[in-house]
Design a protein around this motif. Structure first.
Motif, short mmCIF file in Angstrom:
data_model
loop_
_atom_site.label_atom_id
_atom_site.label_comp_id
_atom_site.label_asym_id
_atom_site.label_seq_id
_atom_site.Cartn_x
_atom_site.Cartn_y
_atom_site.Cartn_z
N ALA A 30 0.81 -1.23 0.00
CA ALA A 30 0.00 0.00 0.00
C ALA A 30 0.83 1.27 0.00
N ILE A 31 2.09 1.19 0.45
CA ILE A 31 2.89 2.42 0.52
C ILE A 31 3.93 2.53 -0.60
N VAL A 32 3.90 1.59 -1.53
CA VAL A 32 4.81 1.68 -2.68
C VAL A 32 4.34 2.85 -3.55
N PRO A 33 5.22 3.81 -3.80
CA PRO A 33 4.83 4.95 -4.66
C PRO A 33 4.34 4.47 -6.03
N ARG A 34 3.25 5.05 -6.48
CA ARG A 34 2.66 4.65 -7.77
C ARG A 34 3.58 4.95 -8.96
N SER A 35 4.53 5.84 -8.75
CA SER A 35 5.42 6.22 -9.85
C SER A 35 6.43 5.12 -10.18
N ASN A 82 7.38 6.26 3.02
CA ASN A 82 6.86 6.84 4.25
C ASN A 82 6.10 8.14 3.98
N VAL A 83 6.58 8.92 3.02
CA VAL A 83 5.87 10.14 2.62
C VAL A 83 4.50 9.76 2.05
N LYS A 84 4.47 8.74 1.20
CA LYS A 84 3.20 8.29 0.62
C LYS A 84 2.24 7.84 1.71
N MET A 85 2.77 7.10 2.68
CA MET A 85 1.92 6.64 3.77
C MET A 85 1.34 7.83 4.55
N ALA A 86 2.17 8.79 4.86
CA ALA A 86 1.69 9.97 5.60
C ALA A 86 0.61 10.70 4.80
N TYR A 87 0.81 10.83 3.51
CA TYR A 87 -0.19 11.49 2.66
C TYR A 87 -1.49 10.68 2.60
N ASP A 88 -1.36 9.39 2.35
CA ASP A 88 -2.54 8.52 2.23
C ASP A 88 -3.33 8.44 3.54
N TRP A 89 -2.65 8.57 4.66
CA TRP A 89 -3.31 8.44 5.96
C TRP A 89 -3.75 9.79 6.54
N ALA A 94 -6.73 10.29 14.36
CA ALA A 94 -5.52 10.97 14.84
C ALA A 94 -4.38 10.02 15.22
N PRO A 95 -4.61 8.91 15.93
CA PRO A 95 -3.47 8.05 16.29
C PRO A 95 -2.77 7.45 15.06
N GLN A 96 -3.54 7.08 14.05
CA GLN A 96 -2.94 6.53 12.83
C GLN A 96 -2.19 7.63 12.06
N ARG A 97 -2.80 8.79 11.98
CA ARG A 97 -2.12 9.93 11.32
C ARG A 97 -0.81 10.23 12.02
N ALA A 98 -0.85 10.25 13.35
CA ALA A 98 0.37 10.54 14.12
C ALA A 98 1.44 9.49 13.88
N ALA A 99 1.04 8.23 13.82
CA ALA A 99 2.02 7.15 13.58
C ALA A 99 2.65 7.30 12.20
N ALA A 100 1.84 7.62 11.20
CA ALA A 100 2.37 7.80 9.84
C ALA A 100 3.32 8.99 9.78
N LEU A 101 2.95 10.08 10.44
CA LEU A 101 3.81 11.27 10.44
C LEU A 101 5.10 11.02 11.23
N ALA A 102 5.01 10.23 12.29
CA ALA A 102 6.19 9.95 13.12
C ALA A 102 7.24 9.17 12.35
N LEU A 104 8.26 9.76 9.42
CA LEU A 104 9.07 10.65 8.57
C LEU A 104 10.37 11.07 9.24
N PRO A 105 10.33 11.69 10.43
CA PRO A 105 11.60 12.07 11.05
C PRO A 105 12.39 10.88 11.60
N LEU A 106 11.78 9.73 11.71
CA LEU A 106 12.48 8.55 12.21
C LEU A 106 13.58 8.08 11.25
N GLN A 107 13.44 8.40 9.98
CA GLN A 107 14.45 7.95 9.02
C GLN A 107 15.82 8.55 9.30
N ALA A 108 15.88 9.79 9.73
CA ALA A 108 17.18 10.44 9.97
C ALA A 108 17.97 9.72 11.06
N PRO A 109 17.39 9.40 12.24
CA PRO A 109 18.18 8.67 13.22
C PRO A 109 18.53 7.26 12.78
N LEU A 110 17.69 6.65 11.94
CA LEU A 110 18.04 5.32 11.43
C LEU A 110 19.26 5.39 10.52
#
Length: 120
Positions: A30-35, A82-89, A94-102, A104-110
């Protein structure tokens, strides 16, 4: 040694994620970019194999540096999903939106974690 423990944790995270791509592929599809060309399931499988391979490489001392650098690249490469997921959600509860948005910044520490493992 802390760096060995960190490498084991990173490798375990990647292996777990890789297995999840095969055990429960639909959320990943579901989160694979359509492009991207081809079917989302193909991309889910390819990314699952990549996570398994990179995770194994991180766990092996001989390939740890290369594996950790590949992990950093992989974490950066999946950011568009992850960007696609945040947009789609964006209209979900609110809890699902927050999880999807969270995610995004998680990638930098990874990425930073993987680079630290690569440096030993």
């Amino acid at each position: 040694m802390a760096s060995d423990r960190s490498a084991r944790l990173l490798g375990g995270l990647l292996l777990t994620a890789g297995v999840a791509h095969f055990a429960a592929p639909r959320p990943f599809d579901a989160i694979v970019p359509r492009s991207l060309p081809g079917s989302p399931r193909t991309w889910t499988r390819v990314s699952g194999v990549a996570e398994l391979a990179v995770g194994a490489a991180v766990l092996l001392p001989r390939s740890r540096r290369a594996g950790a650098l590949a992990a950093a690249g992989l974490f950066a490469a999946v950011f568009p999903a992850n960007v696609k997921m945040a947009y789609d959600w964006r209209h979900r509860p609110a809890p699902q939106r927050a999880a999807a948005l969270a995610r995004l910044p998680l990638q930098a520490p990874l990425v930073a974690w993987a680079v630290r493992v690569a440096r030993g």
